[in-house]
Design a protein around this motif. Structure first.
Motif, mmCIF file in Angstrom:
data_model
loop_
_atom_site.group_PDB
_atom_site.id
_atom_site.type_symbol
_atom_site.label_atom_id
_atom_site.label_comp_id
_atom_site.label_asym_id
_atom_site.label_seq_id
_atom_site.Cartn_x
_atom_site.Cartn_y
_atom_site.Cartn_z
ATOM 1 N N HIS A 110 0.830 -1.211 0.000
ATOM 2 C CA HIS A 110 0.000 0.000 0.000
ATOM 3 C C HIS A 110 0.863 1.258 0.000
ATOM 4 O O HIS A 110 0.563 2.229 -0.691
ATOM 5 C CB HIS A 110 -0.939 -0.002 1.208
ATOM 6 N N THR A 111 1.927 1.217 0.780
ATOM 7 C CA THR A 111 2.834 2.361 0.829
ATOM 8 C C THR A 111 3.452 2.605 -0.543
ATOM 9 O O THR A 111 3.513 3.750 -1.005
ATOM 10 C CB THR A 111 3.940 2.118 1.877
ATOM 11 N N VAL A 148 -4.483 9.933 -2.177
ATOM 12 C CA VAL A 148 -3.247 10.387 -2.808
ATOM 13 C C VAL A 148 -3.570 11.053 -4.131
ATOM 14 O O VAL A 148 -3.042 12.109 -4.466
ATOM 15 C CB VAL A 148 -2.274 9.203 -3.031
ATOM 16 N N TYR A 180 -6.717 4.142 -2.996
ATOM 17 C CA TYR A 180 -5.649 5.137 -2.870
ATOM 18 C C TYR A 180 -6.098 6.515 -3.324
ATOM 19 O O TYR A 180 -5.279 7.372 -3.616
ATOM 20 C CB TYR A 180 -4.417 4.692 -3.676
ATOM 21 N N SER A 232 0.852 4.177 -2.849
ATOM 22 C CA SER A 232 0.632 5.581 -2.495
ATOM 23 C C SER A 232 1.793 6.446 -2.968
ATOM 24 O O SER A 232 1.590 7.542 -3.507
ATOM 25 C CB SER A 232 0.453 5.734 -0.980
#
Length: 170
Positions: free
Chosen positions: A114-115, A148, A145, A118
Motif C-alpha cells: 500500500h505504501t 493520494v 488510494y 501511495s
C-alpha cells in the motif's frame, strides 16, 4: 512467496505473478492461483533486481550441489539454504526485525504494498500503471488510494494554466 524460477525471465527482464503462497489459519501454508485474472501478470524488473536474482540463483545452485539429493526441488525462489520453502510469516518477522533495527515504524509487510502504491501515485505515476503493477482494476486503485490521487488533483488547475515555452507566444 510463490515465485518460481520458471516465472523469472532473465532475458526479457520480467517476473510473472502466476501463484502465491499464504498462511491459511487451520490449513498452514497454501499455494494457489492469484486472487483474480488481473493478479496474474508479468512485471518488468529493474536491472539491479535482475542482477541480484541472477546472483541469488547461482548461490541457490551452490547450496543445492552441497546438499545433493537431500535438497528438495521445489522450483521456488524463496527457499532456505536447505531448499525447504520459506514460510510466509518468516518474511513478516524479518521485516519487523529490520524496521526495529533501522528505527522506523513497523508496518505489516502487506502494508508495504500500500505504501508503494501511495508513493507511486504521489510521484505522478498514472493510476492505470499503478493498478496494473498491483494487479488491480484502476477503479479499485482509485477507491483504495484516492486520497493520494485527490492530493495530486489540487495542483491540476495550476498546471493547466501554465504555459509551456513552446506555446508562450500563442
Amino acid at each position: 512467496m510463490g515465485l518460481r524460477w520458471s516465472d523469472v525471465d532473465f532475458d526479457a527482464g520480467t517476473v510473472s505473478v502466476a501463484q502465491g503462497r499464504v498462511v491459511v489459519p487451520g490449513a498452514g501454508t497454501v499455494t494457489g492461483d492469484p486472487k483474480s485474472k488481473r493478479s496474474r501478470r508479468a512485471l518488468p524488473m529493474p536491472s539491479d533486481v535482475v542482477t541480484m536474482l541472477r546472483a541469488f540463483k547461482v548461490q541457490q545452485a551452490e547450496e543445492r550441489l552441497a546438499l545433493g539429493a537431500e535438497y528438495p526441488d521445489t522450483g521456488l525462489v524463496a527457499v532456505n539454504a536447505d531448499g525447504s520453502p520459506i514460510r510466509p510469516e518468516t518474511y513478516s518477522a524479518e521485516c519487523t526485525r529490520q524496521a526495529n533495527a533501522a528505527g522506523v515504524p513497523v508496518i505489516r509487510l502487506h502494508d508495504v504494498r500500500h505504501t508503494a502504491a501511495s508513493m507511486l501515485l504521489a510521484m505522478g505515476m498514472s493510476v492505470s500503471a499503478v493498478a496494473k503493477s498491483l494487479g488491480h482494476d484502476p477503479a479499485i486503485t482509485l477507491r483504495v488510494y484516492g486520497h493520494v490521487y485527490d492530493d495530486a488533483l489540487a495542483s491540476v488547475g495550476d498546471a493547466l494554466l501554465r504555459r509551456s515555452p513552446a506555446k508562450a507566444g500563442g
